[in-house]
Scaffold this motif. Structure first.
Motif, PDB file in Angstrom:
ATOM      1  N   UNK A   1       0.830  -1.199   0.000  1.00 10.04           N
ATOM      2  CA  UNK A   1       0.000   0.000   0.000  1.00 10.04           C
ATOM      3  C   UNK A   1       0.871   1.258   0.000  1.00 10.04           C
ATOM      4  N   UNK A   2       1.988   1.212   0.723  1.00  8.28           N
ATOM      5  CA  UNK A   2       2.918   2.348   0.699  1.00  8.28           C
ATOM      6  C   UNK A   2       3.513   2.522  -0.693  1.00  8.28           C
ATOM      7  N   UNK A   3       3.865   1.411  -1.325  1.00  9.07           N
ATOM      8  CA  UNK A   3       4.426   1.488  -2.678  1.00  9.07           C
ATOM      9  C   UNK A   3       3.387   2.041  -3.654  1.00  9.07           C
ATOM     10  N   UNK A   4       2.134   1.621  -3.503  1.00 10.38           N
ATOM     11  CA  UNK A   4       1.076   2.104  -4.385  1.00 10.38           C
ATOM     12  C   UNK A   4       0.892   3.613  -4.239  1.00 10.38           C
ATOM     13  N   UNK A   5       0.871   4.089  -3.008  1.00  6.35           N
ATOM     14  CA  UNK A   5       0.786   5.537  -2.806  1.00  6.35           C
ATOM     15  C   UNK A   5       2.030   6.221  -3.364  1.00  6.35           C
TER      16      UNK A   5
ATOM     17  N   UNK B   1      -7.479   3.292  -0.331  1.00  6.12           N
ATOM     18  CA  UNK B   1      -6.408   3.443   0.649  1.00  6.12           C
ATOM     19  C   UNK B   1      -6.876   4.189   1.891  1.00  6.12           C
ATOM     20  N   UNK B   2      -7.874   5.054   1.721  1.00  3.38           N
ATOM     21  CA  UNK B   2      -8.367   5.850   2.849  1.00  3.38           C
ATOM     22  C   UNK B   2      -9.316   5.071   3.747  1.00  3.38           C
ATOM     23  N   UNK B   3      -9.894   3.967   3.258  1.00  8.62           N
ATOM     24  CA  UNK B   3     -10.818   3.171   4.074  1.00  8.62           C
ATOM     25  C   UNK B   3     -10.022   2.401   5.124  1.00  8.62           C
ATOM     26  N   UNK B   4     -10.371   2.526   6.404  1.00 10.57           N
ATOM     27  CA  UNK B   4      -9.635   1.798   7.458  1.00 10.57           C
ATOM     28  C   UNK B   4      -9.688   0.291   7.221  1.00 10.57           C
TER      29      UNK B   4
END
Length: 630
Positions: free
Chosen positions: A123-127, A416-419
């Protein structure tokens, strides 16, 4: 213990594979004019299909099965309604299917990121991929603004109205602004985290400054306003603060933004010009016209809407006199959705969006932030939320969801913003359910492949049509007149287009146009080409009888065949469908001018044409010809 590690590794490989495909699609689509061209969409569609097939395989075969967010499933009724709407309501189904595919890609991307890319590292890589795209886009915007104002990706040239505004890899400055809106808050909060080191603060602060500078270069007033409103709303939504603190921070943010705006106004002539235009014109000039038309179309059919993809065609019903633009969309995605799909479609989509946003906000406020990881996740999620809110506000004045790259970026940031959901012991799936899940996944994969193949053919056909039509338009813009070799090449491309996608009514209309033009290149064969043009025009009308251009093509073909009365009926049908369109009156006048007894009627028709568009050079030439008595 060993089995658990193996399962975790295997699950991670599924995630990285999905990340690779999604990242490639985001990069490709964004850097190719945002996916606006059909040629780009052929690859974008294939990548999106491959990604969803891989996602279905991961859901079926990763072990142990993980709990799913159900937010993506809530959007399935909307997609089902879109299909029914196009089949039963839309007067322009070939345009509706393209719109449906854009919705499908956006929702599928949201589903993949929400349930397929769960671990922190991917997820960090995607952002990071999105942030890297933002930096590249700003660099391109600087090149446009300070070195080559007319430069665009793929060898295109910027239109005059945007020459002094940065658009980056997109053709429209507002599209670059929309991408930066999604990313700027998420980057900025990283610079102000309590746990951030000095190096991190400098790095993220620099990236935020680059994005802010790029946003300034776009000169997008709607984006500036959207970001300002989102930043003011942000402190009011922090549940753990007392209201007195929320209001104090909101006021402080408002004052800070006012100071930044005043400095930008004084320092930048471009900002002064854009603000001055807003004051001089008392607001927008063209957008209110488009909004009124969209509202009137919604009022025509409030429950079901006028049909997917129908806005641009049915805009002719409400085109005001003297408005000559070809709007494509309503410049307001909320109103465009309401106009096309009515209250039913609007409620099915935005009801789910509002519910997911509300649940995410409440869950984020309740999450444990005592750990460093918890605080960081909360801060980044909050930054993404502010960016999504700014983007959502900007949707009220533009059509960002119609640009595939922006739709994909929005879906990615929203997921990505959804917990995240924490795995529970009950998440282990029994063997019978696993067999059922795998069967459903295989059925979904087969269905996805079939749909993607059909959409790829549709996009390939549209790419051929665009190429042929642009080649013909270049001949006329160059004042060289129709060229026999060029017309034959264009005709071949259009014939391949209708073979690939027989439902593309616009391709049939353009084929009728080219066949009619062949009468100028091959003298003596007018009736033969007229018959061929009539066949193509009638295929277009069979697909949609509400497009005035199709009736014009039929009228021209019938004139070539000498069927004057039938041709007049076709031109009058076009006139009734688009009474305020200058080109319709021009073609009607041309038809009347073929009969010397209709000279006065032709003069009246060309006078109406010129009253609607005084700059119509073809109309001026026809009037001059009619005023020369034999």
């Amino acid at each position: 213990m060993q089995a658990t590690d193996s399962s975790s590794a295997r699950s991670s490989r599924w995630e990285w594979a999905q990340l690779t495909l999604l990242g490639a699609n985001l990069i490709w689509t964004t850097l190719c004019l945002g996916g606006y061209r059909s040629e780009t969409m052929v690859v974008t569609t294939a990548l999106a299909g491959a990604l969803f097939v891989l996602h279905l395989a991961a859901l079926a075969y990763e072990t142990p099965a993980l709990p799913r967010h159900r937010a993506d499933l809530w959007l399935l009724p909307f997609l089902g309604y879109v299909v029914l709407n196009i089949l039963l309501v839309s007067p322009v189904p070939w345009l509706g299917w393209r719109d449906a595919w854009n919705w499908t890609m956006m929702i599928a991307t949201f589903s993949v990121v929400l349930n397929g890319i769960r671990s922190a590292a991917p997820r960090r890589v995607l952002l990071g991929v999105l942030i890297g795209l933002g930096l590249i886009a700003v660099a391109m915007g600087c090149y446009q603004r300070f070195v080559a104002p007319g430069w665009l990706m793929l060898g295109r040239h910027q239109v005059d109205q945007f020459l002094h505004r940065a658009s980056g890899p997109f053709g429209i400055p507002n599209s670059l602004a929309a991408l930066l809106l999604l990313l700027l808050p998420a980057v900025s909060v990283r610079a102000f985290r309590r746990s951030a080191s000095v190096t991190q603060r400098v790095l993220w602060g620099w990236i935020g400054a680059v994005f802010a500078f790029g946003l300034l270069l776009t000169l997008s007033r709607g984006a500036w306003l959207g970001l300002a409103l989102a930043c003011v709303i942000w402190p009011l939504a922090i549940r753990r603060w007392r209201w007195s603190r929320r209001l104090a921070v909101a006021v402080a943010v408002s004052i800070g933004l006012s100071v930044v705006g005043a400095v930008a106004y004084q320092a930048s002539p471009g900002v002064r010009d854009r603000v001055g235009q807003l004051v001089t014109h008392g607001g927008e000039l063209s957008r209110p016209i488009l909004w009124r038309a969209g509202w009137e179309l919604f009022r025509d059919r409030p429950l079901t809407g006028t049909g997917g993809g129908s806005y641009n065609t049915l805009f002719e019903r409400h085109r005001p006199k003297g408005f000559i633009d070809d709007p494509q969309w309503a410049h307001n995605d909320y109103l465009n959705t309401l106009s096309d799909y009515g209250l039913i479609g609007f409620g099915l989509f935005f009801g789910v969006v509002a519910s997911v946003a509300w649940r995410s906000w409440r869950q984020a406020g309740a999450n444990d932030r005592r750990s460093r990881a918890g605080r960081d996740a909360f801060a980044v999620g909050g930054g993404l939320g502010v960016g999504l809110l700014a983007f959502a506000i900007h949707l009220g004045v533009d059509f960002h969801w119609k640009i595939p790259a922006l739709a994909l970026a929005f879906a990615t940031c929203a997921a990505l913003a959804v917990p995240p959901i924490s795995p529970a012991p009950s998440a282990i799936v029994t063997r019978p359910r696993r067999r059922w899940a795998r069967g459903a996944a295989w059925a979904g994969m087969v269905a996805t492949v079939l749909v993607v193949v059909g959409v790829v053919r549709m996009q390939q056909a549209e790419a051929l049509r665009n190429e042929a039509r642009q080649a013909i338009d270049r001949q006329f813009h160059g004042r060289t007149g129709p060229d026999a070799a060029g017309l034959r090449e264009a005709m071949g491309a259009l014939e391949r287009a209708v073979a690939l996608d027989p439902a593309n009514a616009q391709a049939w209309s353009d084929l009728a146009f080219v066949r009619a033009l062949q009468t100028f290149a091959e003298s003596g064969r007018g009736p033969a080409w007229g018959e061929a043009a009539e066949i193509a025009a009638r295929r277009a009308i069979a697909a949609s009888g509400v497009v005035p251009e199709f009736w014009i093509r039929l009228g021209v073909a019938l004139d070539l065949r000498g069927q004057t009365d039938a041709a007049r009926a076709a031109f009058e049908r076009a006139r009734d469908l688009a009474p305020q369109h200058s080109h319709v009156w021009y073609y009607y006048a041309c038809h009347l001018s073929r009969d010397t007894k209709q000279r006065e009627a032709a003069l009246r028709a060309v006078a109406i044409c010129l009253s609607l568009d005084p700059g119509n050079t073809e109309g001026e030439a026809l009037r001059a010809k009619l005023n020369v008595r034999p």
